[in-house]
Write a protein that holds these residues in place. Structure first.
Motif, PDB file in Angstrom:
ATOM      1  N   ASN A  15      41.025  24.266 -79.685  1.00  0.00           N
ATOM      2  CA  ASN A  15      42.817  24.820 -80.034  1.00  0.00           C
ATOM      3  C   ASN A  15      42.835  22.992 -81.051  1.00  0.00           C
ATOM      4  N   ARG A  16      42.890  23.166 -82.056  1.00  0.00           N
ATOM      5  CA  ARG A  16      43.503  22.058 -83.083  1.00  0.00           C
ATOM      6  C   ARG A  16      44.820  22.233 -82.732  1.00  0.00           C
ATOM      7  N   GLU A  17      45.880  23.029 -83.305  1.00  0.00           N
ATOM      8  CA  GLU A  17      47.149  22.754 -83.060  1.00  0.00           C
ATOM      9  C   GLU A  17      47.762  22.554 -82.171  1.00  0.00           C
ATOM     10  N   ALA A  18      47.211  23.080 -81.018  1.00  0.00           N
ATOM     11  CA  ALA A  18      47.800  22.843 -79.866  1.00  0.00           C
ATOM     12  C   ALA A  18      47.725  21.076 -79.705  1.00  0.00           C
ATOM     13  N   GLN A  19      46.044  21.365 -79.873  1.00  0.00           N
ATOM     14  CA  GLN A  19      45.642  19.518 -79.798  1.00  0.00           C
ATOM     15  C   GLN A  19      46.740  18.556 -80.518  1.00  0.00           C
ATOM     16  N   ALA A  20      46.761  18.561 -82.160  1.00  0.00           N
ATOM     17  CA  ALA A  20      47.973  18.547 -82.882  1.00  0.00           C
ATOM     18  C   ALA A  20      49.636  17.546 -82.137  1.00  0.00           C
ATOM     19  N   ALA A  21      49.410  19.476 -81.683  1.00  0.00           N
ATOM     20  CA  ALA A  21      51.608  18.930 -80.969  1.00  0.00           C
ATOM     21  C   ALA A  21      51.333  17.923 -79.249  1.00  0.00           C
ATOM     22  N   LEU A  22      49.884  18.378 -78.923  1.00  0.00           N
ATOM     23  CA  LEU A  22      49.724  18.111 -77.684  1.00  0.00           C
ATOM     24  C   LEU A  22      49.836  15.906 -77.893  1.00  0.00           C
ATOM     25  N   SER A  23      49.696  15.824 -78.939  1.00  0.00           N
ATOM     26  CA  SER A  23      49.321  13.950 -79.024  1.00  0.00           C
ATOM     27  C   SER A  23      50.634  13.403 -79.539  1.00  0.00           C
ATOM     28  N   ALA A  24      51.736  14.373 -79.152  1.00  0.00           N
ATOM     29  CA  ALA A  24      53.417  13.548 -79.445  1.00  0.00           C
ATOM     30  C   ALA A  24      53.984  13.583 -78.222  1.00  0.00           C
ATOM     31  N   PHE A  25      52.993  13.544 -77.097  1.00  0.00           N
ATOM     32  CA  PHE A  25      53.089  13.389 -75.750  1.00  0.00           C
ATOM     33  C   PHE A  25      52.203  12.725 -75.477  1.00  0.00           C
ATOM     34  N   ALA A  26      51.239  11.217 -75.724  1.00  0.00           N
ATOM     35  CA  ALA A  26      50.883  10.131 -75.844  1.00  0.00           C
ATOM     36  C   ALA A  26      52.240   9.989 -74.611  1.00  0.00           C
ATOM     37  N   GLY A  27      51.320   8.823 -73.410  1.00  0.00           N
ATOM     38  CA  GLY A  27      51.472   8.513 -72.302  1.00  0.00           C
ATOM     39  C   GLY A  27      52.185   8.914 -71.956  1.00  0.00           C
ATOM     40  N   LYS A  28      52.155  10.231 -71.810  1.00  0.00           N
ATOM     41  CA  LYS A  28      53.598  11.080 -70.801  1.00  0.00           C
ATOM     42  C   LYS A  28      52.101  11.581 -70.174  1.00  0.00           C
ATOM     43  N   THR A  29      52.497  11.940 -68.950  1.00  0.00           N
ATOM     44  CA  THR A  29      51.280  12.122 -67.858  1.00  0.00           C
ATOM     45  C   THR A  29      52.110  13.437 -67.654  1.00  0.00           C
ATOM     46  N   PHE A  43      48.367  12.148 -71.442  1.00  0.00           N
ATOM     47  CA  PHE A  43      47.939  12.114 -73.337  1.00  0.00           C
ATOM     48  C   PHE A  43      47.708  11.414 -73.247  1.00  0.00           C
ATOM     49  N   ASN A  44      46.426  10.904 -74.074  1.00  0.00           N
ATOM     50  CA  ASN A  44      46.074  10.112 -75.263  1.00  0.00           C
ATOM     51  C   ASN A  44      46.369  10.295 -76.707  1.00  0.00           C
ATOM     52  N   GLU A  45      46.467   9.368 -77.655  1.00  0.00           N
ATOM     53  CA  GLU A  45      46.953   9.505 -78.821  1.00  0.00           C
ATOM     54  C   GLU A  45      46.539  11.071 -79.417  1.00  0.00           C
ATOM     55  N   GLN A  46      45.087  11.268 -79.405  1.00  0.00           N
ATOM     56  CA  GLN A  46      44.196  12.169 -79.439  1.00  0.00           C
ATOM     57  C   GLN A  46      44.810  13.810 -79.067  1.00  0.00           C
ATOM     58  N   GLY A  47      46.107  13.970 -78.084  1.00  0.00           N
ATOM     59  CA  GLY A  47      46.420  15.125 -77.555  1.00  0.00           C
ATOM     60  C   GLY A  47      45.186  15.169 -76.588  1.00  0.00           C
ATOM     61  N   PHE A  48      44.060  14.402 -75.815  1.00  0.00           N
ATOM     62  CA  PHE A  48      43.469  14.634 -74.230  1.00  0.00           C
ATOM     63  C   PHE A  48      44.535  13.920 -73.337  1.00  0.00           C
ATOM     64  N   LEU A  49      43.431  15.163 -72.655  1.00  0.00           N
ATOM     65  CA  LEU A  49      44.071  14.335 -71.187  1.00  0.00           C
ATOM     66  C   LEU A  49      43.391  13.083 -70.666  1.00  0.00           C
ATOM     67  N   GLU A  50      43.772  12.151 -70.526  1.00  0.00           N
ATOM     68  CA  GLU A  50      42.608  11.170 -69.281  1.00  0.00           C
ATOM     69  C   GLU A  50      43.529  11.127 -67.557  1.00  0.00           C
ATOM     70  N   CYS A  51      42.705  10.584 -67.026  1.00  0.00           N
ATOM     71  CA  CYS A  51      42.454   9.941 -65.542  1.00  0.00           C
ATOM     72  C   CYS A  51      44.089   9.208 -65.704  1.00  0.00           C
ATOM     73  N   ALA A  52      44.594  10.272 -64.660  1.00  0.00           N
ATOM     74  CA  ALA A  52      46.689   9.016 -64.452  1.00  0.00           C
ATOM     75  C   ALA A  52      46.160   8.166 -63.659  1.00  0.00           C
ATOM     76  N   ARG A  53      46.887   7.117 -64.366  1.00  0.00           N
ATOM     77  CA  ARG A  53      47.373   6.102 -64.040  1.00  0.00           C
ATOM     78  C   ARG A  53      48.989   5.974 -62.630  1.00  0.00           C
TER      79      ARG A  53
END
Length: 189
Positions: A15-29, A43-53
């Motif tokens: 879902n590329r449009e959602a991915q682009a929108a989610l990238s705006a939340f980089a650093g938010k858990t 969320f990372n800069e590409q809009g994907f989720l990474e393991c939360a620290r």
């Protein structure tokens, strides 16, 4: 549960449009709770989720009724979802998370090629439609039966036997669909 992050990221990637929108939340858990499963990721800069620290900035919780509605193709209501923590962030993320859709054709095309994916998709859709029609018919018949003034109260054993017969019918329908698909394949050659 970090094991589910790749699944969520696959949905985000489809879902590329959602991915682009989610990238705006980089650093938010985000902590997401649904059907007894909890997923926490940043969320990372590409809009994907990474393991939360760190702890979640916002938590979105879908109650059991919301999950059932989604599985039935309905939209959950306001009372089916709760947001805690940074509610502004949660409210902003909720429609983006809700917009994620799985596109099976994309994966089927990648695995089997476009032509085979189309055929598999059509057959699966037909089988699903048939199973849904059978289920709706059975529910309709049960509803009519329950309206009868002389309708007996069904005991657990009778209901279990009936449920087993419905399962057998569903399985027989699936096998029938598979046989039809094989016959169609043979006729193409």
């Amino acid at each position: 549960m970090s094991a589910l992050l790749p699944v969520i990221n696959h949905l985000i990637q489809q879902n590329r449009e959602a991915q682009a929108a989610l990238s705006a939340f980089a650093g938010k858990t985000l902590a997401l709770h649904a059907a007894g499963v909890q997923i926490t990721g940043t969320f990372n800069e590409q809009g994907f989720l990474e393991c939360a620290r760190n702890a979640a900035d916002t938590e979105i919780r879908f109650n059991a009724g919301a999950v059932q509605k989604v599985l039935q193709g309905q939209t959950p209501g306001v009372g089916d979802v709760s947001v805690s923590g940074d509610t502004g962030l949660g409210v902003a993320l909720l429609p983006l998370i809700g917009s994620l859709r799985y596109h099976a054709n994309d994966d089927l095309s990648r695995l089997f090629g476009d032509a085979a994916a189309g055929g598999i998709s059509v057959r699966a859709e037909k089988a699903g439609h048939t199973a849904k029609q059978i289920g709706l018919s059975i529910l309709e018949q049960l509803g009519d039966f329950a309206k009868e003034p002389e309708a007996p109260v069904v005991d657990k054993h009778t209901l279990s036997a009936w449920s087993h017969e419905v399962d057998t019918l569903r399985d027989d329908t699936a096998r029938f669909e598979a046989r039809l698909a094989k016959l169609e394949e043979r006729n193409k050659v």
